[in-house]
Scaffold this motif. Structure first.
Motif, PDB file in Angstrom:
ATOM      1  N   ILE A  36       0.854  -1.188   0.000  1.00  0.00           N
ATOM      2  CA  ILE A  36       0.000   0.000   0.000  1.00  0.00           C
ATOM      3  C   ILE A  36       0.888   1.236   0.000  1.00  0.00           C
ATOM      4  O   ILE A  36       1.675   1.460   0.929  1.00  0.00           O
ATOM      5  CB  ILE A  36      -0.933   0.016   1.220  1.00  0.00           C
ATOM      6  N   ALA A  37       0.778   2.024  -1.056  1.00  0.00           N
ATOM      7  CA  ALA A  37       1.540   3.265  -1.149  1.00  0.00           C
ATOM      8  C   ALA A  37       0.790   4.352  -0.388  1.00  0.00           C
ATOM      9  O   ALA A  37      -0.263   4.815  -0.816  1.00  0.00           O
ATOM     10  CB  ALA A  37       1.722   3.663  -2.611  1.00  0.00           C
ATOM     11  N   THR A  38       1.314   4.725   0.768  1.00  0.00           N
ATOM     12  CA  THR A  38       0.680   5.776   1.565  1.00  0.00           C
ATOM     13  C   THR A  38       1.049   7.143   0.988  1.00  0.00           C
ATOM     14  O   THR A  38       1.766   7.246  -0.005  1.00  0.00           O
ATOM     15  CB  THR A  38       1.152   5.704   3.027  1.00  0.00           C
ATOM     16  N   LEU A  58       2.473   7.597  -7.096  1.00  0.00           N
ATOM     17  CA  LEU A  58       3.617   6.691  -7.062  1.00  0.00           C
ATOM     18  C   LEU A  58       3.215   5.296  -7.533  1.00  0.00           C
ATOM     19  O   LEU A  58       3.887   4.681  -8.373  1.00  0.00           O
ATOM     20  CB  LEU A  58       4.188   6.637  -5.648  1.00  0.00           C
ATOM     21  N   ASN A  59       2.105   4.788  -7.007  1.00  0.00           N
ATOM     22  CA  ASN A  59       1.685   3.432  -7.320  1.00  0.00           C
ATOM     23  C   ASN A  59       1.296   3.269  -8.786  1.00  0.00           C
ATOM     24  O   ASN A  59       1.672   2.297  -9.453  1.00  0.00           O
ATOM     25  CB  ASN A  59       0.507   3.038  -6.427  1.00  0.00           C
ATOM     26  N   THR A 200       9.487   6.867 -10.569  1.00  0.00           N
ATOM     27  CA  THR A 200       8.516   7.676  -9.837  1.00  0.00           C
ATOM     28  C   THR A 200       9.186   8.939  -9.298  1.00  0.00           C
ATOM     29  O   THR A 200      10.416   9.040  -9.274  1.00  0.00           O
ATOM     30  CB  THR A 200       7.941   6.888  -8.641  1.00  0.00           C
ATOM     31  N   PRO A 201       8.396   9.913  -8.811  1.00  0.00           N
ATOM     32  CA  PRO A 201       8.996  11.110  -8.204  1.00  0.00           C
ATOM     33  C   PRO A 201       9.836  10.804  -6.964  1.00  0.00           C
ATOM     34  O   PRO A 201      10.679  11.604  -6.581  1.00  0.00           O
ATOM     35  CB  PRO A 201       7.779  11.965  -7.833  1.00  0.00           C
ATOM     36  N   ASP A 202       9.602   9.659  -6.319  1.00  0.00           N
ATOM     37  CA  ASP A 202      10.400   9.279  -5.158  1.00  0.00           C
ATOM     38  C   ASP A 202      11.742   8.674  -5.547  1.00  0.00           C
ATOM     39  O   ASP A 202      12.724   8.800  -4.809  1.00  0.00           O
ATOM     40  CB  ASP A 202       9.636   8.258  -4.298  1.00  0.00           C
ATOM     41  N   SER A 203      11.778   7.985  -6.683  1.00  0.00           N
ATOM     42  CA  SER A 203      12.978   7.229  -7.043  1.00  0.00           C
ATOM     43  C   SER A 203      13.821   7.903  -8.121  1.00  0.00           C
ATOM     44  O   SER A 203      14.910   7.423  -8.426  1.00  0.00           O
ATOM     45  CB  SER A 203      12.582   5.837  -7.542  1.00  0.00           C
ATOM     46  N   SER A 204      13.338   8.996  -8.694  1.00  0.00           N
ATOM     47  CA  SER A 204      13.983   9.568  -9.872  1.00  0.00           C
ATOM     48  C   SER A 204      14.015  11.088  -9.809  1.00  0.00           C
ATOM     49  O   SER A 204      13.270  11.714  -9.057  1.00  0.00           O
ATOM     50  CB  SER A 204      13.220   9.148 -11.134  1.00  0.00           C
TER      51      SER A 204
END
Length: 233
Positions: A36-38, A58-59, A200-204
């Motif tokens: 679950i992507a919070t 993200l998901n 994703t914006p979190d990983s890139s």
């Protein structure tokens, strides 16, 4: 006017064994994991708060890229039953983040494109600890991967990055992928697969900064880089 959805800060499902990461709550079942992507957002490996719809973005971005890149490498995704939820296969994660850099930052904070992307792996630290750079020799010496396995991992990462950069650039230069990280795993038959998230914006990071680099910069301007009191956001 629509009503803004409540932010998803954490979950508490009565299924499987729960693991709470910086962003995802994962529930381990017998053969599958419910991820679950919070809406939590982190920087410098610290959870800082929540942003509405962040988890959904993200998901669903990861689901899009998993589908786009499955000709390069298969992935762990089984289904996406909800915008914030992915059902994935269990596997044996490689304890590394494979970071690919296509640009480097100049002294004036501008970005310069490299002639060839470079791979800079890091350790995959537990929650609350910082990842650390690690080179190919150390990876082999620590028996994390053999030399042949590392070469396969590096090849896949570079192919994924090349594909991602070409597709994002085709949508406009401001979307161009500058750097990113990949996580991979072994299936029970020894096959290498892609896991976690992708592009994703979190990983890139992208040239137009459709990512969270602005948050890191804002925090650094206020003297915070992961230690001490978090500035009020």
């Amino acid at each position: 006017m629509g009503v803004l959805r409540m932010k998803i800060e954490k979950t508490n499902l009565e299924i499987g064994k729960k693991y709470e990461g910086k962003v995802r709550d994962s529930y381990f079942l017998e053969d599958e994991i419910v991820m679950i992507a919070t809406d939590r957002i982190s920087a410098f490996d610290v959870v800082l708060g929540t942003i509405p719809y962040k988890g959904q973005i993200l998901n669903q971005l990861s689901a899009f890229w998993f589908e786009q890149t499955k000709e390069i490498i298969q992935n762990h995704l089984i289904s996406v039953p909800d915008p914030n939820i992915s059902i994935v296969r269990k596997c044996n994660p490689i304890p590394l983040e494979i970071i690919v850099r296509g640009h480097i930052r100049n002294a004036d904070n501008s970005w310069r494109e490299l002639e060839y992307p470079i791979v800079t792996p890091s350790t995959k630290a537990p929650k609350g600890f910082h990842d650390k750079p690690i080179n190919k020799g150390e990876i082999i010496d620590r028996k994390i991967l053999t030399g042949a396995e590392y070469n396969d991992v590096e090849y896949v990462a570079l192919e994924l990055f090349k594909f991602g950069k070409n597709l994002t650039r085709s949508k406009g230069r401001q979307f161009t992928l500058m750097d990113t990280k990949y996580e991979l795993a072994w299936e029970c038959d020894g096959k290498l697969i892609l896991i976690d998230e992708i592009h994703t914006p979190d990983s890139s990071r992208t040239i137009g900064q459709y990512d969270k680099e602005f948050l890191r910069a804002w925090l650094k301007e206020r003297g915070y880089s992961g230690e001490g009191k978090i500035p009020k956001i």
